[in-house]
Design a protein around this motif. Sequence first.
Motif, mmCIF file in Angstrom:
data_model
loop_
_atom_site.group_PDB
_atom_site.id
_atom_site.type_symbol
_atom_site.label_atom_id
_atom_site.label_comp_id
_atom_site.label_asym_id
_atom_site.label_seq_id
_atom_site.Cartn_x
_atom_site.Cartn_y
_atom_site.Cartn_z
ATOM 1 N N CYS A 19 0.842 -1.199 0.000
ATOM 2 C CA CYS A 19 0.000 0.000 0.000
ATOM 3 C C CYS A 19 0.877 1.249 0.000
ATOM 4 O O CYS A 19 1.998 1.255 0.484
ATOM 5 C CB CYS A 19 -0.963 0.003 1.180
ATOM 6 S SG CYS A 19 -0.199 0.240 2.785
ATOM 7 N N GLN A 25 -5.792 0.671 0.945
ATOM 8 C CA GLN A 25 -6.831 1.303 0.139
ATOM 9 C C GLN A 25 -7.531 0.214 -0.677
ATOM 10 O O GLN A 25 -6.957 -0.851 -0.933
ATOM 11 C CB GLN A 25 -6.207 2.335 -0.806
ATOM 12 C CG GLN A 25 -5.439 3.438 -0.114
ATOM 13 C CD GLN A 25 -6.342 4.349 0.688
ATOM 14 O OE1 GLN A 25 -7.412 4.731 0.232
ATOM 15 N NE2 GLN A 25 -5.926 4.692 1.891
ATOM 16 N N ASP A 27 -8.022 0.047 -3.799
ATOM 17 C CA ASP A 27 -7.240 -0.278 -4.999
ATOM 18 C C ASP A 27 -6.138 -1.282 -4.706
ATOM 19 O O ASP A 27 -5.832 -2.138 -5.531
ATOM 20 C CB ASP A 27 -6.632 0.988 -5.606
ATOM 21 C CG ASP A 27 -7.669 1.886 -6.260
ATOM 22 O OD1 ASP A 27 -8.780 1.402 -6.542
ATOM 23 O OD2 ASP A 27 -7.356 3.065 -6.482
ATOM 24 N N ASP A 28 -5.516 -1.174 -3.517
ATOM 25 C CA ASP A 28 -4.472 -2.114 -3.125
ATOM 26 C C ASP A 28 -5.033 -3.529 -3.016
ATOM 27 O O ASP A 28 -4.429 -4.492 -3.487
ATOM 28 C CB ASP A 28 -3.842 -1.711 -1.787
ATOM 29 C CG ASP A 28 -3.194 -0.345 -1.825
ATOM 30 O OD1 ASP A 28 -2.529 -0.034 -2.829
ATOM 31 O OD2 ASP A 28 -3.339 0.399 -0.840
ATOM 32 N N LEU A 30 -7.864 -4.687 -4.385
ATOM 33 C CA LEU A 30 -8.330 -5.156 -5.687
ATOM 34 C C LEU A 30 -7.165 -5.637 -6.552
ATOM 35 O O LEU A 30 -7.286 -6.652 -7.247
ATOM 36 C CB LEU A 30 -9.107 -4.053 -6.409
ATOM 37 C CG LEU A 30 -10.430 -3.656 -5.769
ATOM 38 C CD1 LEU A 30 -11.080 -2.518 -6.536
ATOM 39 C CD2 LEU A 30 -11.373 -4.833 -5.669
ATOM 40 N N ALA A 31 -6.043 -4.940 -6.500
ATOM 41 C CA ALA A 31 -4.875 -5.353 -7.270
ATOM 42 C C ALA A 31 -4.374 -6.714 -6.804
ATOM 43 O O ALA A 31 -4.039 -7.581 -7.624
ATOM 44 C CB ALA A 31 -3.771 -4.306 -7.151
ATOM 45 N N GLU A 34 -6.907 -9.421 -7.922
ATOM 46 C CA GLU A 34 -6.784 -9.703 -9.352
ATOM 47 C C GLU A 34 -5.539 -10.547 -9.632
ATOM 48 O O GLU A 34 -5.600 -11.535 -10.363
ATOM 49 C CB GLU A 34 -6.728 -8.404 -10.154
ATOM 50 C CG GLU A 34 -6.694 -8.644 -11.652
ATOM 51 C CD GLU A 34 -6.776 -7.386 -12.454
ATOM 52 O OE1 GLU A 34 -7.642 -7.322 -13.330
ATOM 53 O OE2 GLU A 34 -5.965 -6.466 -12.225
ATOM 54 N N HIS A 71 0.727 -6.386 -13.069
ATOM 55 C CA HIS A 71 0.978 -6.941 -11.741
ATOM 56 C C HIS A 71 2.373 -7.551 -11.614
ATOM 57 O O HIS A 71 2.688 -8.183 -10.613
ATOM 58 C CB HIS A 71 -0.071 -7.981 -11.379
ATOM 59 C CG HIS A 71 -1.453 -7.427 -11.290
ATOM 60 N ND1 HIS A 71 -1.835 -6.520 -10.323
ATOM 61 C CD2 HIS A 71 -2.547 -7.616 -12.067
ATOM 62 C CE1 HIS A 71 -3.095 -6.189 -10.500
ATOM 63 N NE2 HIS A 71 -3.546 -6.836 -11.551
#
Length: 76
Positions: A19, A25, A27-28, A30-31, A34, A71
């Motif tokens: 992070c 967050q 977004d962290d 979700l990344a 994924e 990624h």
Amino acid sequence: WHGNTRELQNVLRRAFIWCTAGKIQLDDVLAEVESHYIKRALEQTGGNKARAAALLGLNNSTTLSNRMSKHGLGTR
């Protein structure tokens, strides 16, 4: 979550480590999620990108390759 609780804990730990704001967050997370699913799909398909993309509901293997690069998963 389509894995066991240990997998979820590991995803959240990695999200915290990577992070940028000193706290996790969305977004962290979700990344990390994924990335986790991409790895699992590739494992389940023996590294076949076209089949992994279909398994993930992506349009094609190019989209999967782009997300792998995002990624840092490299190419197979």
